[in-house]
Design a protein around this motif. Structure first.
Motif: not given
Lengths: 133, 673
Positions: B190-193, B454-457
């Motif tokens: 996921g990638l969010t600003l 913000e990146i989640s993996f």
């Protein structure tokens, strides 16, 4: 999610020191003036004073006492010529009046006879003719 | 042991080191979730089978004597993911077969650790105690204000440290996408600003101190030099018809704000005392016949030395008479006596020639403020179409303590400004550190807020043992490309229903443009730098690096004050604010007297000449002359005024500190996405 949550450090305004006291930044031109004055000068009077006087007393002759003497001529060779002589009144004393009081003035010793001096008369006196009797 | 096997051991608080002995199953773990987010301690939620004793009765988990600490470990295949925590709160579902226990890896001495760590962090320029209220200096949270860092709780050792929010201290974990272990799972990416980056920080700060100094300034020469005079006088001599030595200010007399007479002398150069000379003579003549004549003469002369430029008023005859007395005797009337009297008065208005000295003593206590403004701009990628829309943060209300007062105690005590006589704080070496602290404050905000992406993996389990919040992670993934960011959170969970282990790592990526700032030596304002060194003189166009991300131009002292430099010997020219003004100086007084008072004596019109010769009115005229002079002098009294620079005045000087942009690492390049 746990029971205990540590929050991120938060910085609040109250960590800052209190504001300094506020004064007027602009200086008041009429404040803080230093002044030097005073004095009470007066005229200084310089006085010059001069005073002069004179006084005198006057003695009035009442009567004089005198002897009478004759002085002969002495020739150049030392001899006397009894035909030529001079007669003098030799003062013995004078009585004066000073402010109405009789005073005897200076008294002199009797005149001494010499070869060429002859005492003709002694103890003579004569009143002041200017005095009104 | 197979990967994915959890261990759970109740332990004493003293068992702080994991050993193989802790690889046991004190409880039957049904499921668990271990997670940690930036700034928080790790916490573990474990669902276990309700513990029972050998008799089959339930065991009270919160009973006295029960151990409340645990070692939890999960075999990741390559290493163990370990957690040590303390049971917190009341277990939930306590009457059911599965009980939920919650543990937190929070040190029991967190306050002491934080306090101790905070003490080590109180270093300039990141921590500047002059802008911290003394009552708050013991607050450990305050020290992080200037750091782009956050508290970090180690989930095993419970050691409290700080960790930079962009640059992890413990290295880089790479997920290169190529090796087997470097791949991440397809799901879970996921990638969010989180927000727009902070583009600018506008910061103002007030640094205040009380400029303190004391000393004396010689003013006698200045006053005498600028004092009007009828003719040239010597230095330190003033003249006036009214002012005398007695009127000269005495020690302790006020001279203005913070000023008083420290030492002064004044004496008249000329002795104007009146001296009287008397002379008398008497002569008595005694005549031969006993008669007498008596002659007397007497004179009295007042004299004084008239100082130069004194005014002499002509003589007024106060007595002029003579008389002859006649007496009468037997011979008739005759002049018996004669007397004459003469007196006159000459008046003098003496000019006072006063030799003076005047040392003015000052006691300065001047509140000074330097208003420092800094506008720090972050070199970040714009995620808004108009960069001007970028968010700006304004930091106001930063005030210092009184910088001329001692901070600290004992050997550590010091005065921030060093010498309280200084005109500027911010231009000193210590002041430069305060500027750097302000930059640190603004920089910390910009860096923290630059972590927009913000990146989640989901990494493979084998990598989870490496994950801590003190590391950075690099990831290559076809869908997002390359990204480098600080590990800001992780979750490791086992779902007991299906036996699946979920791994998640979250990283925060800065969106700067990278690069670094370069220092510039600038131009020395005094001499070549090699002659004195770089810290002796002021420079223009100089850039000093705070670090490689930002630099600033150290401000040159440019105080907006009245110019007094207490560090040097002060002269009258330094302290005179309003120059000497003389009202009714000797020249004006002389002119006024000549205009209003008759100076002569004998020919005073309109008094009849006869009255002068017969001076019945002399005393009246003397009195009138004296009164006239007194009235003129009363109206024309000498008055000297001047103003010294205030020793209590407040000054405020603005400083606009020139800074470079803040270079921020490129954790993720939005412009190529």
């Amino acid at each position: 999610m746990g029971f205990e949550v540590v929050v991120r450090p938060a910085v609040f305004p109250n960590i800052r020191p209190p504001a300094a006291r506020a004064l007027s930044i602009e200086d008041a031109p009429d404040k803080g003036i230093a002044s030097i004055s005073g004095g009470n000068s007066q005229l200084v009077d310089l006085t010059y004073t001069m005073s002069s006087s004179w006084s005198r007393s006057r003695m009035v002759e009442v009567i004089r006492h005198y002897d009478k003497a004759r002085i002969y001529y002495t020739r150049p060779d030392g001899t006397l010529d009894r035909d030529q002589y001079w007669e003098f009144e030799v003062l013995r004393s004078i009585e004066f009046l000073e402010n109405g009081t009789t005073k005897i003035g200076q008294q002199f010793a009797p005149f001494q006879e010499l070869d060429n001096v002859e005492i003709i008369d002694r103890g003579l006196s004569r009143k002041n003719p200017d005095l009104q009797s | 042991m197979p990967a994915g096997l959890p261990y759970f051991a109740w332990v004493d608080a003293s068992e702080t080191t994991f050993t193989s002995g802790h690889m046991r199953w004190d409880e039957n773990v049904f499921s668990f979730t271990c997670e940690q987010s930036e700034g928080d301690p790790a916490n573990l939620t474990v669902v276990v089978k309700r513990p029972r004793n050998v008799s089959g009765d339930p065991i009270g988990l919160l009973g006295p004597g029960r151990k409340i600490w645990c070692w939890f470990a999960l075999d990741c295949g390559t290493a163990l993911f370990k957690f040590r925590g303390r049971l917190v709160g009341v277990p939930t579902s306590i009457f059911e077969e599965l009980v939920t226990l919650e543990f937190v890896a929070r040190p029991f001495d967190v306050v002491a650790q934080k306090q101790a760590l905070a003490e080590t962090l109180k270093v300039l320029p990141f921590y500047d105690e002059v802008v911290i209220d003394p009552e708050r200096r013991s607050d450990p949270e305050v020290v992080l204000e200037g750091y782009s860092a956050i508290w970090h709780y180690d989930r095993e050792t419970h050691m409290l440290t700080i960790s930079d929010e962009l640059d992890g201290e413990d290295g880089l974990i790479e997920f290169d996408g190529a090796s087997e272990a470097g791949k991440v799972l397809y799901d879970g990416l996921g990638l969010t600003l989180t927000s727009g980056p902070l583009a600018r920080v506008d910061l103002t700060a007030e640094y205040t101190w009380t400029q303190q100094a004391y000393g004396t300034v010689e003013l006698g020469k200045y006053l005498s030099k600028n004092w009007p005079s009828i003719y040239a006088t010597q230095p330190y001599v003033i003249t006036s018809y009214t002012l005398s030595a007695d009127n000269w200010p005495k020690a302790g007399a006020g001279l203005g704000d913070g000023w008083e007479v420290g030492e002064s002398t004044a004496w008249d150069l000329y002795d104007t005392q009146v001296r009287n000379i008397k002379s008398e003579s008497e002569t008595t003549v005694k005549w031969y016949d006993g008669a007498t004549t008596n002659v007397k003469h007497s004179a009295s002369v007042d004299s004084m030395f008239a100082p130069p430029a004194s005014l002499v008023f002509g003589p007024i005859v106060t007595a002029n008479d003579y008389k002859t007395t006649y007496a009468r005797d037997e011979l008739g009337e005759y002049a018996a006596s004669f007397q004459s009297n003469f007196s006159q008065v000459v008046s003098v208005l003496p000019m006072h020639h006063i030799q003076v000295t005047l040392n003015a003593a000052y006691t300065a206590g001047r509140p000074c403020t330097e208003l420092v403004s800094i506008s720090l701009v972050a070199d970040v990628q714009h995620i808004l179409t108009d960069p001007e829309d970028g968010e700006a943060l304004r930091l106001d209300g930063i005030k210092s303590v009184n910088l001329s007062e001692t901070i600290g105690e004992g050997e550590a005590a010091y005065v921030p400004i060093g010498d309280a006589r200084r005109r500027s704080y911010i231009a000193t070496a210590r002041g430069n550190q305060s500027v750097e602290h302000l930059i640190a404050l603004a920089r910390a905000h910009l860096l923290k807020r630059s972590r927009v992406v913000e990146i989640s993996f989901a990494p493979k389990l084998s990598r989870m043992a490496e994950i801590t919040l003190r590391k950075n992670a690099f990831i290559i993934e076809p869908r997002i490309g390359e990204a480098t960011g600080k590990v800001i959170g992780y979750t490791l969970a086992l779902d007991g229903a299906d036996g699946r282990i979920d791994c998640e790592v979250r990283i925060g990526c800065a969106i700067g443009r990278g690069g670094s700032q370069v220092a510039s030596g600038g131009d020395p304002t005094y001499c070549e730098e090699a002659y004195t060194g770089a810290d002796y003189q002021q420079f223009t166009a100089r850039t000093v690096l705070f670090d490689t991300s930002v630099g600033y131009a150290p401000p040159n002292a440019d105080p907006n004050d009245d110019g007094i430099n207490f560090l040097s010997t002060l002269t009258a020219a330094d302290v005179i604010d309003q120059p000497l003004v003389i009202e009714n100086g000797p020249v004006a007084q002389r002119a006024a007297i000549l205009d209003n008072v008759y100076m002569g004596g004998w020919s005073l019109p309109p008094v009849p000449f006869a009255s002068i010769l017969f001076p019945e009115t002399a005393q009246e005229r003397l009195q009138a002359r004296s009164t006239d002079v007194a009235n003129v002098l009363k109206e024309h009294e000498t008055k000297a005024t001047f103003k010294l620079k205030s020793m209590t005045r407040e000054f405020s000087t603005p400083y606009d500190i020139q800074v470079t942009d803040v270079k921020i690492p490129t954790g993720y390049d939005l412009e190529v996405v």
